[in-house]
Design a protein around this motif. Structure first.
Motif, short mmCIF file in Angstrom:
data_model
loop_
_atom_site.label_atom_id
_atom_site.label_comp_id
_atom_site.label_asym_id
_atom_site.label_seq_id
_atom_site.Cartn_x
_atom_site.Cartn_y
_atom_site.Cartn_z
N GLY A 159 18.82 6.61 -18.38
CA GLY A 159 18.89 7.03 -16.99
C GLY A 159 19.05 5.89 -16.00
N GLY A 160 18.94 4.68 -16.46
CA GLY A 160 19.07 3.51 -15.60
C GLY A 160 18.54 2.28 -16.30
N GLN A 186 11.24 3.01 -15.35
CA GLN A 186 12.63 3.13 -14.92
C GLN A 186 12.77 2.66 -13.48
OE1 GLN A 186 14.47 6.96 -15.50
NE2 GLN A 186 16.19 6.48 -14.17
N VAL A 187 13.75 1.80 -13.23
CA VAL A 187 13.99 1.29 -11.88
C VAL A 187 14.81 2.32 -11.11
CG1 VAL A 187 15.06 -0.54 -10.52
CG2 VAL A 187 13.88 -1.10 -12.66
N TYR A 188 14.26 2.82 -10.01
CA TYR A 188 14.98 3.75 -9.15
C TYR A 188 15.76 3.01 -8.06
CZ TYR A 188 12.00 7.36 -11.25
OH TYR A 188 11.35 8.21 -12.12
N ASP A 189 15.13 2.00 -7.48
CA ASP A 189 15.77 1.17 -6.46
C ASP A 189 14.99 -0.12 -6.38
OD1 ASP A 189 13.48 1.62 -4.71
OD2 ASP A 189 14.35 3.56 -4.21
N THR A 193 9.82 2.46 -9.00
CA THR A 193 10.11 2.70 -10.42
C THR A 193 9.37 3.95 -10.86
OG1 THR A 193 8.23 1.60 -11.51
CG2 THR A 193 10.03 0.18 -10.75
N GLY A 194 9.75 4.46 -12.00
CA GLY A 194 8.96 5.49 -12.65
C GLY A 194 7.78 4.84 -13.36
N MET A 195 6.78 5.63 -13.70
CA MET A 195 5.64 5.14 -14.46
C MET A 195 5.40 6.14 -15.59
SD MET A 195 3.75 2.49 -14.58
CE MET A 195 3.62 1.69 -13.00
N HIS A 196 5.84 5.78 -16.80
CA HIS A 196 5.85 6.72 -17.92
C HIS A 196 4.46 6.85 -18.52
CE1 HIS A 196 7.10 8.30 -21.95
NE2 HIS A 196 7.95 8.97 -21.19
N PHE A 343 5.99 4.61 -8.91
CA PHE A 343 5.32 3.35 -8.55
C PHE A 343 6.05 2.73 -7.37
CE2 PHE A 343 4.91 -1.35 -9.73
CZ PHE A 343 3.66 -1.49 -9.16
N HIS A 344 5.33 2.53 -6.26
CA HIS A 344 5.88 1.90 -5.06
C HIS A 344 5.42 0.45 -5.00
CE1 HIS A 344 7.11 5.79 -3.16
NE2 HIS A 344 6.15 6.25 -3.94
N ILE A 345 6.35 -0.47 -4.91
CA ILE A 345 6.02 -1.89 -4.98
C ILE A 345 5.84 -2.45 -3.57
CG2 ILE A 345 6.80 -4.16 -5.77
CD1 ILE A 345 8.46 -2.67 -7.90
N THR A 346 4.68 -3.05 -3.33
CA THR A 346 4.36 -3.63 -2.03
C THR A 346 4.51 -5.14 -2.02
OG1 THR A 346 2.02 -3.69 -2.67
CG2 THR A 346 2.77 -1.77 -1.44
N CYS A 347 4.49 -5.75 -3.20
CA CYS A 347 4.53 -7.21 -3.27
C CYS A 347 4.99 -7.64 -4.66
CB CYS A 347 3.14 -7.79 -2.98
SG CYS A 347 3.03 -9.60 -3.02
N ILE A 348 5.81 -8.67 -4.71
CA ILE A 348 6.19 -9.31 -5.97
C ILE A 348 5.81 -10.77 -5.87
CG2 ILE A 348 8.07 -9.97 -7.52
CD1 ILE A 348 9.62 -7.55 -6.62
N THR A 349 5.04 -11.24 -6.83
CA THR A 349 4.79 -12.68 -6.94
C THR A 349 5.36 -13.16 -8.26
OG1 THR A 349 2.64 -12.61 -8.06
CG2 THR A 349 2.62 -12.29 -5.68
N HIS A 350 5.82 -14.39 -8.27
CA HIS A 350 6.36 -14.92 -9.53
C HIS A 350 6.33 -16.44 -9.54
CE1 HIS A 350 10.29 -16.13 -7.80
NE2 HIS A 350 10.31 -14.97 -7.16
#
Length: 529
Positions: A159-160, A186-189, A193-196, A343-350
């Motif tokens: 699906g993506g 699954q990445v929607y945008d 993402t989805g959370m299976h 799953f709504h992402i509010t922050c990415i750290t790396h």
């Protein structure tokens, strides 16, 4: 010493001759998956040992990024990952913890102190944010964009793009116990993402607990049981909830964090069938023999691995579902579309110049076959704690782990094999096992040819095969209903008079030991090999 992080592990793979650096440009859309699939299946038949770990250093569309795949794709690499000469040696360590010798003298008690201190040293510790490599780059708001991450699409009808090797971190709302699980996403945008979360998973139960707490009336709470499960009842469940209650639920959120690219023991701990009261962070410390360093997340109240390559922070809105899939799964078939939390992402750290870790699942054997085999060996003592008559267990990769389990037992009474079958079906994730084959203790369950010989010779099908109904894996496309179907047990042990077998049971063929020893001494001289 334990690997500090994924980079330390990559260096170890390189030194061991287990790493192949790919400098040719490769597309994360299907091409990487095809290369990893071929590497995982290198060799033929029982000689399949899994090709090298793969570090893609020229990722199409993502200049300057790297992707690690097939890191666990052989028995040797699983042993390297867990820093042991034998997976059974880790099982022996677990046995010592489960059944320590009772001290009888003062000296015996003093000898136990170092062991107790060792266990105390496995608990994770929280470090300051300034000391956490995972926070070298912090992205919020409009800067959050998953499209910048080289996330793979692994099979044509998927699906993506899917995040396939995440450590998903949630917290029990009542006890505060943390859970680390591995669920595809699954990445929607760029921000969702989805959370299976299949209905039997711990994170799904954490969400259900929040749904129950957010629901004002008991009837709605019962209906909400379906919301985190997927399946055909989701739409009906939503329709049955009063609008006022539904609005209240959707105002609630469950915080989630996701670590990608951790040290190998931490990644592995996310798939192990941990006892309910034992945190995966503690298991990681036990496997590493060194505590895991954690750091507070930026936007959620969770602790995350400080040395991870990526951390995704965010939330799941209670009651929100979205279609996820299809996905080419470890069964060798596509898992079809269904509704799952978002799953709504509010922050990415790396980290600076992060390494993205991924895997591909599909027709076995693949990388997950070796991970599953490690789980089998390491957690055998936990099965034996409940069913001490078990001598060994084999989960053949071709059985995709939940479809076939071969068990050898020390048989002590009539019906003993059936007792073991039912015990396994009542044991945690083993409840999903579709087929259980039970043999006597003198059968090597790791030798599938020997098992087939025993089964085909030792059973009267009508007498020795039993069927039962119960929960099945959500990925089982053949079951009569989603998550519910039949299971089969085969008693291939020698039959006793007490089981209604009154004829003599014939002995198996075996050569005289003295003759075998004599031939051993002259074998090379014969020139046969």
């Amino acid at each position: 010493m334990a690997y500090d992080d994924l980079r330390d592990w990559i260096n170890a793979l390189h030194k061991a001759g287990e790493l192949k650096r790919i400098t040719v440009e490769v597309d994360p859309n299907l091409e990487m998956a095809e290369i990893a699939d071929r590497a995982a299946k290198m060799g033929k038949g029982t000689a399949r040992a899994g090709g090298p770990a793969l570090l893609f250093e020229n990722v199409k569309g993502h200049p300057g990024t790297r992707v690690l795949m097939n890191q666990f794709g052989s028995e040797r690499r699983m042993r390297l990952a867990l820093e042991t000469d034998s997976l059974d040696a880790i099982a022996d360590r677990i046995r010592l913890l489960l059944k320590p010798e009772t001290p009888t003298t003062l000296m015996d008690k003093l000898k136990m102190l170092p062991k107790l201190a060792e266990v105390g040293g496995f608990f994770p510790k929280v470090v300051a944010a300034k000391d956490a490599p995972c926070k070298q780059v912090i992205l919020r708001g409009d800067e959050v964009d998953l499209n910048r991450v080289p996330i793979l699409k692994t099979w044509p009808q998927d699906g993506g793009r899917f995040i396939t090797l995440p450590c998903v971190i949630t917290k029990d709302p009542h006890t505060g116990k943390r859970n680390v699980g591995m669920y595809r996403m699954q990445v929607y945008d760029g921000k969702t993402t989805g959370m299976h979360w299949q209905r039997q998973k711990v994170a799904a139960e954490h969400l259900r607990e929040r749904l129950r707490a957010a629901s004002a009336d008991t009837a709605a709470s019962v209906d909400l049981m379906a919301l985190t499960a997927g399946g055909t009842t989701v739409a009906q469940s939503l329709e049955s909830i009063p609008q006022a209650t539904l609005g209240k639920i959707r105002d609630g959120r469950m915080e989630v964090a996701v670590a990608i690219g951790t040290d190998p023991a931490t990644t592995f701990s996310a798939i192990v069938p941990a006892p309910p009261d034992v945190e995966e962070y503690l298991i990681a410390g036990f496997l590493r023999q060194k505590p895991l360093e954690l750091v507070k997340a930026e936007t959620v109240d969770l602790e995350v691995p400080a040395n991870a390559e990526y951390i995704l922070e965010g939330y799941v809105e209670l009651g929100e579902l979205r279609t996820e899939g299809p996905f080419g799964d470890h069964t060798g078939f596509y898992t079809m579309q269904d509704d799952y939390p978002v799953f709504h992402i509010t922050c990415i750290t790396h980290r600076k110049d992060p390494v993205y870790a991924a895997t591909i699942v599909g027709k076995p054997p693949m990388e997950d076959a070796w991970m599953g085999k490690a789980v089998e060996r390491i957690f055998l003592p936990l099965m034996q704690l409940t069913l001490p008559e078990i001598r060994d267990v084999n989960l053949p990769p071709e059985g995709v782990f939940h479809n076939l389990m071969i068990v050898s037992i020390k048989k002590s009474y009539a019906g003993h094999a059936r007792k073991v079958m039912n015990g396994i079906w009542a044991m945690g994730q083993a409840m999903f096992t579709k087929c259980i084959v039970v043999v006597d203790e003198d059968c090597d369950v790791q030798d599938v040819a020997e098992v087939v010989l025993r089964v085909s010779n030792n059973i009267d099908p009508e007498r020795d095969i039993q069927f039962t109904l119960g929960p099945v894996d959500s990925l089982d496309h053949a079951s009569r209903l989603p998550n519910y179907g039949s299971k089969m047990g085969i008693d291939a042990t020698r039959k006793w008079a007490a089981e209604g077998f009154t004829r003599p049971w014939p002995p198996m063929l075996t050569m005289d030991a003295a003759v075998k020893a004599r031939v051993d001494t002259i074998w090379k001289k014969l020139g046969i090999e």
